[in-house]
Design an enzyme around this catalytic site. Sequence first.
Site, short mmCIF file in Angstrom:
data_model
loop_
_atom_site.label_atom_id
_atom_site.label_comp_id
_atom_site.label_asym_id
_atom_site.label_seq_id
_atom_site.Cartn_x
_atom_site.Cartn_y
_atom_site.Cartn_z
N ARG A 53 0.05 -10.33 1.90
CA ARG A 53 -0.03 -9.26 2.90
C ARG A 53 -1.28 -8.42 2.81
NH1 ARG A 53 4.85 -10.52 2.28
NH2 ARG A 53 4.16 -10.69 0.15
N THR A 54 -1.58 -7.96 1.60
CA THR A 54 -2.66 -6.98 1.47
C THR A 54 -3.99 -7.60 1.86
OG1 THR A 54 -1.40 -5.91 -0.26
CG2 THR A 54 -3.71 -5.29 -0.10
N LYS A 82 -16.59 -17.55 -16.23
CA LYS A 82 -17.72 -17.88 -17.12
C LYS A 82 -18.03 -16.73 -18.07
CE LYS A 82 -20.08 -20.53 -13.50
NZ LYS A 82 -21.30 -20.49 -12.66
N ARG A 103 -8.40 -6.10 -5.84
CA ARG A 103 -7.11 -6.12 -6.55
C ARG A 103 -7.36 -6.79 -7.89
NH1 ARG A 103 -1.37 -8.13 -4.29
NH2 ARG A 103 -1.53 -6.04 -3.41
N HIS A 131 -1.29 1.73 -5.93
CA HIS A 131 -1.54 0.89 -4.76
C HIS A 131 -1.62 1.83 -3.55
CE1 HIS A 131 -1.64 -2.47 -2.17
NE2 HIS A 131 -0.58 -3.15 -2.58
C1 NCD Z 1 3.19 -5.17 -3.91
C2 NCD Z 1 2.09 -5.17 -4.96
O1 NCD Z 1 1.23 -6.04 -4.98
O2 NCD Z 1 2.15 -4.24 -5.77
N1 NCD Z 1 2.94 -6.08 -2.87
C3 NCD Z 1 2.16 -5.68 -1.81
O3 NCD Z 1 1.00 -5.38 -1.94
N2 NCD Z 1 2.79 -5.57 -0.63
C4 NCD Z 1 4.54 -5.30 -4.49
C5 NCD Z 1 4.85 -6.46 -5.39
O4 NCD Z 1 4.02 -7.32 -5.67
O5 NCD Z 1 6.00 -6.51 -5.83
#
Ligand code: NCD
Length: 306
Positions: A53-54, A82, A103, A131
């Site tokens: 999703r993100t 590397k 991320r 997040h």
């Molecule tokens: C979440 C995350 O990555 O923290 N997912 C997201 O970004 N929608 C929640 C999760 O991974 O459980």
Amino acid sequence: MPFKNRDIISIYDFSKSDLLHVLKVAAAMEKTPRSSLLKGKILGTLFFEPSTRTRLSFTSAMEQLDGQVMGFATSAVTSARKGETLWDSIKMIEQYVDIIVIRHPQEGSARLASEAAKIPVINAGDGSNQHPTQTLLDLYTIQKTKGRLDNLKIGMLGDLKYGRTVHSLAIALSHFTNIKFYFIAPDALRMPKEYRDALSEKGVPFEETENLFEVSKDLDVLYATRIQKERFPDPLEYEKYKGIYRLDKTLLTHIKPDLRIMHPLPRVDEISPELDDTKHAVYFEQAGNGIPVRKALLALVLGAVK
Ligand code: NCD
């Protein structure tokens, strides 16, 4: 504080008026889905950890505003393999793009990236820490589906220790009036002290329990989370807690008629699909709200809107 060139790293960096401003711009983005606001701009998506999703919603948001996207979805194809440091990777990538979304499995990595980069950096999740962009879409979803961000009783269920989304969301909601939290988790996965202390300092009340049904009738919003398997230092510990909560139709006789059930997704088995078609389930709509909210953030930080 103006958003242009700002890093989006921690929800602690947002005032209440910052939060409300992003939500307002997001609502405007939802009304005019396509435009050329970000034409000529390039977003770098640096995903050292899995994401569906993100990453895809940032990509779609950028492309719907006529911007371009480059990046990677796994660290396996990067020079990190590397031995390149994150610092060096960022120093190099910032010469190719106008803005970075990162991320990374390590807490504090997004802050480090923002210190290395002269261009803006957005945190799309750093380990079990925070997040913030998920929080903005969570707030947007609460505002849309409940019609308010004040006067709410919010349940947070599941892995409150390692779940970064609930950390950021609790802090963001603490800016609003008459909020009460119910942290529903086994003792080993309770909301960390840092966040409990931050709420206490602001005078925001919370209750802690392991038993959902003790408190479910009070709730306006129930925010369920996945047990974060990848964060457990000991796989046997994970085995103890996996599957500990499973929301299904038995919940429906123990809630207010207008309860909204949220989840950042992905779900494993915390919410039975039998709830998906009920009026309570808003988690897919919530994921969809990632588009206007991430458009708003990109346009604000790139200075295309004020
Ligand atoms: C979440 C995350 O990555 O923290 N997912 C997201 O970004 N929608 C929640 C999760 O991974 O459980």
